[in-house]
Design an enzyme around this catalytic site. Structure first.
Site, short mmCIF file in Angstrom:
data_model
loop_
_atom_site.label_atom_id
_atom_site.label_comp_id
_atom_site.label_asym_id
_atom_site.label_seq_id
_atom_site.Cartn_x
_atom_site.Cartn_y
_atom_site.Cartn_z
N ASP A 8 0.83 -1.50 -0.11
CA ASP A 8 0.12 0.16 -0.06
C ASP A 8 0.85 1.27 0.12
O ASP A 8 2.25 1.03 -0.08
CB ASP A 8 -1.08 -0.09 1.21
CG ASP A 8 -0.24 0.16 2.41
OD1 ASP A 8 1.00 0.27 2.63
OD2 ASP A 8 -0.96 0.38 3.63
N CYS A 65 3.26 -3.27 4.04
CA CYS A 65 2.41 -1.79 4.43
C CYS A 65 3.12 -1.18 5.52
O CYS A 65 4.50 -1.26 5.58
CB CYS A 65 1.15 -2.49 4.74
SG CYS A 65 0.85 -3.31 6.15
N THR A 67 3.20 -1.09 8.76
CA THR A 67 3.68 -2.14 9.74
C THR A 67 3.79 -3.65 9.33
O THR A 67 4.54 -4.30 10.13
CB THR A 67 2.53 -2.43 10.87
OG1 THR A 67 1.27 -2.77 10.43
CG2 THR A 67 2.25 -0.85 11.60
N HIS A 98 10.58 -23.16 9.75
CA HIS A 98 9.42 -23.84 10.49
C HIS A 98 8.20 -23.62 9.93
O HIS A 98 7.23 -24.46 9.87
CB HIS A 98 9.30 -23.17 11.76
CG HIS A 98 10.33 -23.72 12.92
ND1 HIS A 98 10.25 -23.59 14.20
CD2 HIS A 98 11.75 -24.40 12.71
CE1 HIS A 98 11.47 -23.92 14.73
NE2 HIS A 98 12.44 -24.29 13.81
N HIS A 132 8.63 -30.15 10.04
CA HIS A 132 7.49 -29.41 10.56
C HIS A 132 6.43 -29.68 9.66
O HIS A 132 5.21 -28.85 9.75
CB HIS A 132 7.95 -28.06 10.49
CG HIS A 132 9.01 -27.59 11.44
ND1 HIS A 132 8.71 -27.59 13.02
CD2 HIS A 132 10.39 -27.38 11.37
CE1 HIS A 132 9.72 -27.07 13.45
NE2 HIS A 132 10.89 -26.93 13.04
#
Ligand code: RB5
Length: 147
Positions: A8, A65, A67, A98, A132
């Site tokens: 964004d 974005c 954050t 993982h 995993h």
């Protein structure tokens, strides 16, 4: 590698830097926008990148974005997507090792470009540990059962 990338407005600057560095490194970059710092809605760009990966046109995607939180929440709504928000070397490595994350999410307002590039390089070069796989299969089962 063919890599889908999107952001964004809050991640636009970092997306441009990362897309350039990926191209310089010989990767084929599929840039799905946004194309400026004008305000846009991050779920739209997260969906574009997530579908590109889920529909196997690109093996991996990168989303940015402000954050990294919003794009990770949105991308993880698309079946087949394991989007990981990472912020340091350890989370970048473990997202590959993982979680076999197929989309990397980064905070454009939180990370220096040099650090973001290092995290991207770590995620791309770290192999998945197949021990995993059972947990990933459980996640796929969760998707298949829906809500
Ligand atoms: C947009 O201002 C901002 O909310 C967005 O970039 C992101 O940080 C959301 O999680």
């Amino acid at each position: 590698m063919r890599i889908a990338i999107g952001s964004d407005h809050g991640g636009f600057g970092l997306k441009q830097v990362l897309a350039g560095l990926l191209r310089d490194g010989g990767h084929e970059v599929v840039d799905l926008g946004t194309d400026s710092t004008a305000s846009v809605d991050y779920p739209l760009f997260a969906e574009r990148v997530a579908r590109e990966v889920a529909e196997k046109r690109c093996p991996r995607g990168v989303l940015v974005c402000g954050t990294g939180i919003g794009v990770s929440i949105a991308a993880n709504k698309v079946p087949g997507i394991r989007a990981a928000l990472v912020h340091d070397e350890t989370t970048a490595r473990l997202a590959a090792q993982h979680n076999d994350a197929n989309v990397l999410c980064l905070g454009g307002r939180l990370l220096a470009p040099e650090m973001a590039w290092e995290l991207l390089r770590i995620w791309m070069s770290t192999p998945f540990e197949v021990r995993h796989q059972r947990r990933l299969d459980l996640i796929t089962g969760l998707e298949e059962r829906g809500s």
